[in-house]
Design an enzyme around this catalytic site. Structure first.
Site, short mmCIF file in Angstrom:
data_model
loop_
_atom_site.label_atom_id
_atom_site.label_comp_id
_atom_site.label_asym_id
_atom_site.label_seq_id
_atom_site.Cartn_x
_atom_site.Cartn_y
_atom_site.Cartn_z
N HIS A 1 4.27 16.12 8.49
CA HIS A 1 3.88 16.66 7.14
C HIS A 1 4.14 15.61 6.09
CE1 HIS A 1 3.96 20.85 9.00
NE2 HIS A 1 5.35 20.09 9.78
N LYS B 1 -1.13 -7.02 -9.21
CA LYS B 1 -1.96 -6.11 -8.09
C LYS B 1 -2.23 -7.02 -6.88
CE LYS B 1 -2.94 -2.20 -8.15
NZ LYS B 1 -3.73 -1.44 -8.78
N GLU C 1 -9.14 0.58 2.25
CA GLU C 1 -9.65 1.60 1.66
C GLU C 1 -11.19 1.83 1.86
OE1 GLU C 1 -8.15 1.63 -2.76
OE2 GLU C 1 -7.27 -0.10 -1.76
N SER D 1 -6.60 -7.37 -8.85
CA SER D 1 -7.27 -6.61 -10.09
C SER D 1 -7.80 -7.58 -11.06
CB SER D 1 -6.24 -5.47 -10.54
OG SER D 1 -6.57 -5.27 -11.98
#
Ligand code: ARG
Length: 457
Positions: free
Chosen positions: A156, A283, A290, A277
């Site tokens: 979970h 970043k 992704e 970024s």
């Protein structure tokens, strides 16, 4: 009328009908398979004396020359000739003269296109099997370095019990092993020859289907010509196997994305597999992971598309079947790319061992250990569960962990607690002791590694 099928027609199609009908913009991907299939077909026509030897030799020479040009990207195709099959036939006739028109004796584009697709998938499935294997090897190599690296195992997405990092990585090796089994089992159905089924009903020419199949290294021929020209099950199966592979890759990518976040800091992606970024200078984004996670969507989509195309189609060939190709090509390109990127990403991944170990020392993932401890001393497990649950609550109230409780506090909760409890609470001990078969205990994980290596190397 300059269509290869134009004899019956008085008028030429509208320009946009030609464009709508044509598949050459995408089925040119099959050029090599198409010529390969034709070479075998003409060899068979020669062996069965359906065409003269000299005619066959001239057609074969012409096809060989087209194959060379195809490999060097020197062929140019036209929408006017619809698809790869008619384009090649036209180029052949241009190259060797009207005798090129004998190539299409005793076959149809219906069995031809099916043959091309079988050849195409056979080649790519073999390549995909190698790529999955490389990814497994990258995972196994990482696992070997991290048998005794401990991190929280989750259920979970809540910390559950500490586990060995190698154990976690090997879970993906087994998923990929099942993917490999599925792809390789599917070769049984891919490596079947439709050629010689002609349009749908076979042919009156005395062809030798066994010979054609043998020349193309197929294991067997389709026993039913109607089935042969309309079967696309092998592509559905490929898309389904690819979908499940993408499920596995995207689950792993999701974990990597979490793990490299500021919140987890369990791993660091190599600069060569990360991006920045355009606005936030600090970043470092896991774009590759992704993208793999995102690309699973298009692969699932192609599976649903083809199932929908096939549903309710009457026998035998229908033009709807031309819609089988783009999804298949895109899936091949997508999964081959994802597997290559994933392998590089794993090979270069930096594991933050300290951070992983620090987190198992600062949580309640050793609570089961404590319950098992009491159960081993004779307390029914259900009762032990309750005692430990109350201790966890006490710790949360006091802002401490189980290992910080005093002996007096333990004793007050239950008389069975003794000094040896502190050793049991050590996460390293907790992992090391889970040596039930297939468990995360170090000696079990080492056995598992050996098994994986014996199957994969
Ligand atoms: N381009 C067609 C396809 O991909 C080839 C077969 C065409 N056959 C026909 N009878 N129109 O499905």
């Amino acid at each position: 009328m300059n269509k290869l099928w134009g004899g019956r027609f008085q008028k030429t199609p509208e320009k946009w009908v030609d464009e709508f009908n044509a598949s050459i913009s995408f089925d040119k991907e099959l050029v090599e398979e198409d010529i390969q299939g034709s070479l075998a077909h003409v060899e068979m026509l020669k062996a069965t004396n359906i065409i003269e030897e000299e005619e066959a030799d001239s057609i074969q020479k012409g096809l060989q020359s087209l194959l060379e040009k195809a490999k060097n990207n020197e062929l140019s195709f036209s929408v006017k000739y619809e698809d790869i099959h008619l384009n090649i036939e036209k180029l052949l006739i241009d190259e060797i003269g009207p005798v090129g028109g004998k190539l299409h004796t005793g076959r149809s584009r219906n069995d031809q296109v099916a043959t091309d697709m079988h050849l195409y998938l056979r080649k790519h499935v073999q390549h995909i099997l190698e790529l999955i294997q490389s990814l497994q090897k990258a995972l196994i190599e990482k696992a070997e370095d991290h048998v005794e690296t401990i991190l929280p195992g989750y259920t979970h997405l809540q910390r559950a019990q500490p586990i060995s990092l190698a154990h976690h990585l090997l879970a993906y090796v087994w998923m990929l092993q099942r993917d490999k089994e599925r792809f390789s089992e599917s070769l049984k159905r891919i490596n079947v020859c439709p050629l010689g089924s002609a349009a749908l009903a076979g042919t009156t020419f005395p062809i030798d289907r066994q010979l054609t199949a043998k020349l193309l290294e197929f294991d067997r021929v389709y026993p039913n010509s109607l089935d042969a020209v309309s079967d696309r099950d092998f592509i559905v199966e490929f898309l389904s196997n690819s979908s499940l592979l993408m499920v596995h890759l995207s689950r792993f990518c999701e974990e990597l994305i979490l793990w490299c976040s500021q919140e987890f800091q369990f791993v660091e992606m190599d600069d060569t597999y990360s991006t920045g970024s355009s606005i936030m200078p600090q970043k470092k984004n896991p774009d590759m992971a992704e993208l793999i996670r995102g690309k699973s969507g298009r692969v699932f989509g192609h599976l649903i598309s083809l199932l929908t195309v096939l549903k309710g189609l009457p026998l035998a060939y229908n033009k709807d079947l031309q819609e089988d190709k783009e999804g298949m090509f895109d899936t091949v390109k997508t999964i081959e790319g994802c597997l290559e990127i994933m392998t590089g990403m794993i090979r270069t991944l930096k594991i933050n061992k300290e951070k992983m170990e620090q987190s198992v020392n600062e949580d309640f993932s050793n609570a089961t250990e404590l319950a098992d401890y009491l159960a081993k001393k004779g307390l029914p497990f259900r009762k032990a569960h309750e005692v430990v649950g109350k201790l966890v609550y006490l710790c949360i109230e006091k802002g401490i962990y189980l290992k910080d409780l005093s002996m007096a506090e333990f004793k007050e909760a239950n008389e069975l607690f003794d000094e040896d409890v502190y050793e049991v609470l050590n996460p390293y001990t907790a992992v090391n002791k889970r040596n039930s078969e297939g468990g995360t205990g170090f000696s079990e994980v080492k056995k598992q590694l050996q098994l994986a290596k014996s199957l994969i190397y």
